[in-house]
Each structure stands twice: as C-alpha cells, then as structure tokens.
Design a protein around this motif. Structure first.
Motif, short mmCIF file in Angstrom:
data_model
loop_
_atom_site.label_atom_id
_atom_site.label_comp_id
_atom_site.label_asym_id
_atom_site.label_seq_id
_atom_site.Cartn_x
_atom_site.Cartn_y
_atom_site.Cartn_z
N VAL A 91 8.85 11.30 -8.18
CA VAL A 91 7.98 11.06 -7.05
C VAL A 91 6.69 10.42 -7.54
CG1 VAL A 91 6.67 12.14 -5.19
CG2 VAL A 91 8.94 12.99 -5.76
N PRO A 92 6.31 9.27 -6.97
CA PRO A 92 5.09 8.61 -7.43
C PRO A 92 3.86 9.42 -7.06
CG PRO A 92 5.90 7.54 -5.46
CD PRO A 92 6.93 8.56 -5.86
N PRO A 93 2.78 9.22 -7.77
CA PRO A 93 1.56 9.94 -7.44
C PRO A 93 1.04 9.49 -6.08
CG PRO A 93 1.12 8.23 -9.04
CD PRO A 93 2.60 8.29 -8.87
N ALA A 94 0.28 10.35 -5.44
CA ALA A 94 -0.33 10.00 -4.16
C ALA A 94 -1.35 8.89 -4.38
CB ALA A 94 -1.00 11.22 -3.55
N TYR A 95 -1.41 7.98 -3.45
CA TYR A 95 -2.36 6.88 -3.54
C TYR A 95 -3.56 7.17 -2.66
CZ TYR A 95 1.52 4.34 -5.62
OH TYR A 95 2.55 3.94 -6.42
N ALA A 96 -4.75 6.80 -3.12
CA ALA A 96 -5.95 6.98 -2.32
C ALA A 96 -5.89 6.03 -1.13
CB ALA A 96 -7.19 6.69 -3.17
N PRO A 111 5.09 -3.88 11.76
CA PRO A 111 5.50 -2.53 12.16
C PRO A 111 6.18 -1.78 11.01
CG PRO A 111 6.17 -4.13 13.81
CD PRO A 111 5.67 -4.91 12.62
N GLY A 112 6.07 -0.47 11.04
CA GLY A 112 6.64 0.37 9.99
C GLY A 112 8.13 0.16 9.81
N ARG A 113 8.88 0.02 10.92
CA ARG A 113 10.34 -0.15 10.80
C ARG A 113 10.69 -1.44 10.06
NH1 ARG A 113 8.90 -1.36 15.71
NH2 ARG A 113 9.62 -3.27 16.73
N VAL A 114 9.87 -2.49 10.24
CA VAL A 114 10.08 -3.75 9.51
C VAL A 114 9.82 -3.52 8.02
CG1 VAL A 114 9.25 -6.12 9.21
CG2 VAL A 114 9.54 -5.17 11.52
N ALA A 115 8.78 -2.77 7.70
CA ALA A 115 8.46 -2.48 6.30
C ALA A 115 9.57 -1.65 5.66
CB ALA A 115 7.13 -1.74 6.21
N VAL A 116 10.13 -0.70 6.39
CA VAL A 116 11.24 0.11 5.86
C VAL A 116 12.42 -0.79 5.55
CG1 VAL A 116 12.96 1.87 6.47
CG2 VAL A 116 10.54 2.28 6.94
N ALA A 162 15.76 -3.57 1.50
CA ALA A 162 16.35 -4.81 1.00
C ALA A 162 15.86 -5.11 -0.42
CB ALA A 162 16.02 -5.97 1.93
N LYS A 163 14.57 -4.94 -0.66
CA LYS A 163 14.00 -5.19 -1.99
C LYS A 163 14.51 -4.19 -3.03
CE LYS A 163 9.38 -7.18 -1.38
NZ LYS A 163 7.94 -6.84 -1.52
N GLY A 164 14.62 -2.92 -2.60
CA GLY A 164 14.97 -1.87 -3.55
C GLY A 164 16.45 -1.60 -3.69
N GLY A 165 17.26 -2.17 -2.80
CA GLY A 165 18.71 -1.99 -2.90
C GLY A 165 19.16 -0.58 -2.64
N GLY A 166 18.49 0.10 -1.71
CA GLY A 166 18.88 1.47 -1.39
C GLY A 166 18.22 1.94 -0.12
N LYS A 167 18.00 3.24 -0.04
CA LYS A 167 17.45 3.86 1.16
C LYS A 167 16.02 4.33 0.91
CE LYS A 167 18.21 7.49 4.48
NZ LYS A 167 19.08 8.50 5.01
N ALA A 223 6.63 2.23 -0.68
CA ALA A 223 7.88 2.93 -0.37
C ALA A 223 8.55 3.43 -1.64
CB ALA A 223 8.83 1.99 0.37
N THR A 224 9.18 4.58 -1.52
CA THR A 224 10.03 5.11 -2.57
C THR A 224 11.46 4.91 -2.09
OG1 THR A 224 8.36 6.75 -3.14
CG2 THR A 224 10.61 7.14 -3.95
N VAL A 225 12.25 4.18 -2.88
CA VAL A 225 13.61 3.83 -2.50
C VAL A 225 14.59 4.48 -3.47
CG1 VAL A 225 15.24 1.92 -2.16
CG2 VAL A 225 12.83 1.62 -1.54
N LEU A 226 15.59 5.14 -2.91
CA LEU A 226 16.65 5.74 -3.71
C LEU A 226 17.81 4.75 -3.74
CD1 LEU A 226 17.80 8.15 -5.27
CD2 LEU A 226 18.60 9.06 -3.09
N GLY A 227 18.07 4.20 -4.92
CA GLY A 227 19.12 3.20 -5.08
C GLY A 227 20.50 3.80 -4.99
N LYS A 228 21.48 2.94 -4.85
CA LYS A 228 22.87 3.37 -4.69
C LYS A 228 23.40 4.10 -5.91
CE LYS A 228 23.74 -0.13 -1.31
NZ LYS A 228 24.18 -1.46 -1.01
N GLN A 229 22.86 3.81 -7.08
CA GLN A 229 23.28 4.49 -8.31
C GLN A 229 22.38 5.67 -8.64
OE1 GLN A 229 26.12 3.62 -9.78
NE2 GLN A 229 26.36 2.03 -8.22
N GLY A 230 21.48 6.04 -7.72
CA GLY A 230 20.62 7.19 -7.93
C GLY A 230 19.27 6.87 -8.54
N ALA A 231 19.02 5.60 -8.86
CA ALA A 231 17.74 5.21 -9.43
C ALA A 231 16.66 5.23 -8.36
CB ALA A 231 17.84 3.81 -10.03
N VAL A 232 15.48 5.66 -8.73
CA VAL A 232 14.34 5.70 -7.82
C VAL A 232 13.43 4.52 -8.14
CG1 VAL A 232 12.33 7.01 -7.05
CG2 VAL A 232 14.46 8.20 -7.57
#
Length: 99
Positions: free
Chosen positions: A23-28, A47-52, A57-62, A79-88
């Motif tokens: 989990v990345p550190p909190a950002y100010a 909008p947030g849904r567009v950013a998600v 798409a950029k991260g190749g996961g959810k 965003a923190t993205v969980l890749g298809k192979q489990g990479a964060v």
C-alpha cells in the motif's frame, strides 16, 4: 500448536504483512473520490469513473484504491492497481486531461 498449524499461521502473517507493504503512503492534499465531488465539479476535472477506467487501462488490472490529490492548481488522481498476475502498481492520472 502443531508444526503444521504454526507454519500456516506464519504464512498468513507474512501474507498480511506483504499486503500492507504494497500500500503506498498517504499523500498530502489527497481525498477519497466519495468526498471529492465538489472539488471535481468546481475545477472541471475529469470525473472519477473516467480516472478509474484510465488507471485500469494503464495498470493492466483492477483499481483497488483511488484518491484525488491537489497541490495548488495541480490535480492528479493516484490509483493503486492490482494487476492480473497479482502485482501492485501505483498509477497517476492527470485530473484535468485524463492522461
């Protein structure tokens, strides 16, 4: 506790620690999307849904977490993205352009 039970317990503890370490550190100056609606509308941000969708798409996961961050007049979705192979992966999306 048997040796097998101890090994199972140790594996669970290690897995839990590894998930927290990813989990990345909190950002100010950041806030969750649920609290950012007014800021998004006021500043005519993507909008947030567009950013998600862009982060996925950029991260190749959810996307498992996304926040809107402000530094002066600069806005970015982080965003923190969980890749298809489990990479964060940590992905940034420009909140003005969606890039």
């Amino acid at each position: 506790m048997t040796c097998h039970a101890f090994k199972m317990f140790a594996a669970i503890v290690i897995a839990a620690f590894a998930s927290f370490a990813a989990v990345p550190p909190a950002y100010a100056g950041c806030m969750p999307l649920g609290a950012a609606g007014g800021l998004i509308a006021k500043n005519k941000l993507v909008p947030g849904r567009v950013a998600v969708n862009r982060a996925q798409a950029k991260g190749g996961g959810k996307v498992i977490k996304i926040v809107l961050c402000q530094n002066g007049n600069n806005f970015v979705y982080r965003a923190t993205v969980l890749g298809k192979q489990g990479a964060v992966k940590n992905i940034a999306v420009n909140a003005r352009t969606g890039q």
